[in-house]
Design an enzyme around this catalytic site. Structure first.
Site, mmCIF file in Angstrom:
data_model
loop_
_atom_site.group_PDB
_atom_site.id
_atom_site.type_symbol
_atom_site.label_atom_id
_atom_site.label_comp_id
_atom_site.label_asym_id
_atom_site.label_seq_id
_atom_site.Cartn_x
_atom_site.Cartn_y
_atom_site.Cartn_z
ATOM 1 N N ASP A 9 0.796 -1.241 0.000
ATOM 2 C CA ASP A 9 0.000 0.000 0.000
ATOM 3 C C ASP A 9 0.827 1.290 0.000
ATOM 4 O OD1 ASP A 9 -1.977 -1.893 0.217
ATOM 5 O OD2 ASP A 9 -2.833 -1.160 2.092
ATOM 6 N N LYS A 107 -7.058 -5.074 -2.864
ATOM 7 C CA LYS A 107 -7.855 -5.588 -1.738
ATOM 8 C C LYS A 107 -8.748 -4.483 -1.202
ATOM 9 C CE LYS A 107 -4.116 -4.382 1.317
ATOM 10 N NZ LYS A 107 -4.822 -3.254 1.963
ATOM 11 N N CYS A 152 -2.085 -2.503 7.645
ATOM 12 C CA CYS A 152 -1.971 -3.477 6.550
ATOM 13 C C CYS A 152 -0.686 -4.292 6.608
ATOM 14 C CB CYS A 152 -2.156 -2.780 5.218
ATOM 15 S SG CYS A 152 -3.882 -2.244 5.035
HETATM 16 C C1 VGL Z 1 -4.741 0.865 5.655
HETATM 17 C C2 VGL Z 1 -6.293 1.801 7.022
HETATM 18 C C3 VGL Z 1 -7.267 1.648 6.069
HETATM 19 C C4 VGL Z 1 -3.302 0.448 5.457
HETATM 20 C C5 VGL Z 1 -5.687 0.686 4.679
HETATM 21 O O1 VGL Z 1 -2.861 0.322 4.295
HETATM 22 O O2 VGL Z 1 -2.607 0.248 6.474
HETATM 23 N N1 VGL Z 1 -5.043 1.406 6.817
HETATM 24 N N2 VGL Z 1 -6.957 1.087 4.891
#
Ligand code: VGL
Ligand code: ZN
Length: 200
Positions: A9, A107, A152
């Site tokens: 991410d 995802k 994540c």
């Molecule tokens: C994430 C919060 C919401 C992350 C993704 O990538 O850690 N955190 N969505």
């Protein structure tokens, strides 16, 4: 057997100026690019939500951002709208060397279900398919980097360790949200699951 780098991410919305900015999120990009030649495979993940996703505070009347509510599968943090499919915020950081990624796995695309982990959605049951990809490619060892350490990255690392992969998290190439003790808890959860924490 093969060793893969899992880059989690590293998207504009998790970098300074983004909708769910993680402090220093952009600082890890050069270090990640420098590591990629050392691995048999490089896999990226992308948080990829439809507009109106159930993890957004804006989808719940009167709910505050960063409040925690009970979902059918357990407690869920309500986030600001982020990583909306096709938006600039959902794009990988422009400095990341995306051409070396052999797989980009998305995802969080089911409206009713959030997905922190790259392996299972937040119900801990619905698979993303990444386990099968790793196994069929002979990948048994994973090094993880990315955003955010305490959500994540940690969920992915714990799931991978539970699935029997050898997992190292490079904390120097991760950055955390650190909300209500979440970073300390994430580190303890990773250690308890047998994840190796490394600072480089
Ligand atoms: C994430 C919060 C919401 C992350 C993704 O990538 O850690 N955190 N969505
Ligand atoms: Zn998300």
């Amino acid at each position: 057997m093969a060793h893969a780098l899992l880059v989690i991410d590293v998207q504009n919305d998790f970098c300074p100026g983004g909708a769910l900015a993680v402090e220093g999120g952009h600082e890890i990009v050069d270090g990640i690019n420098a590591m990629t030649p050392d691995f048999d495979a490089v896999i990226y993940t992308q948080d990829w939500h439809p507009a109106g996703h159930s993890s957004f505070a804006s989808s719940h009347d009167g709910a505050e951002v960063m409040s925690v509510v009970d979902f059918p599968y357990g407690p869920q943090v309500l986030w600001p709208d982020h990583c909306i499919q096709g938006s600039t915020g959902a794009d990988l950081h422009a400095g990341l060397d995306a051409k070396c990624a052999e797989l980009i796995i998305r995802k969080g695309f089911n409206t009713a279900l959030d997905s922190y982990s790259a392996f299972f959605e937040n119900d801990h049951k619905t698979p993303t398919g990444l386990e099968g990809y790793c196994r069929t490619r002979g990948i048994d060892t994973l090094t993880m980097v990315g955003l955010a350490t305490d959500f994540c990255v940690a969920y992915s690392a714990v799931d991978a360790a539970k699935l029997g992969f050898d997992v190292t998290v490079r904390l120097d190439l991760c950055r955390a949200i650190d909300f209500a003790g979440s970073l300390d808890k994430a580190k303890a959860d990773m250690v308890a699951a047998g994840v190796r924490l490394s600072s480089g």
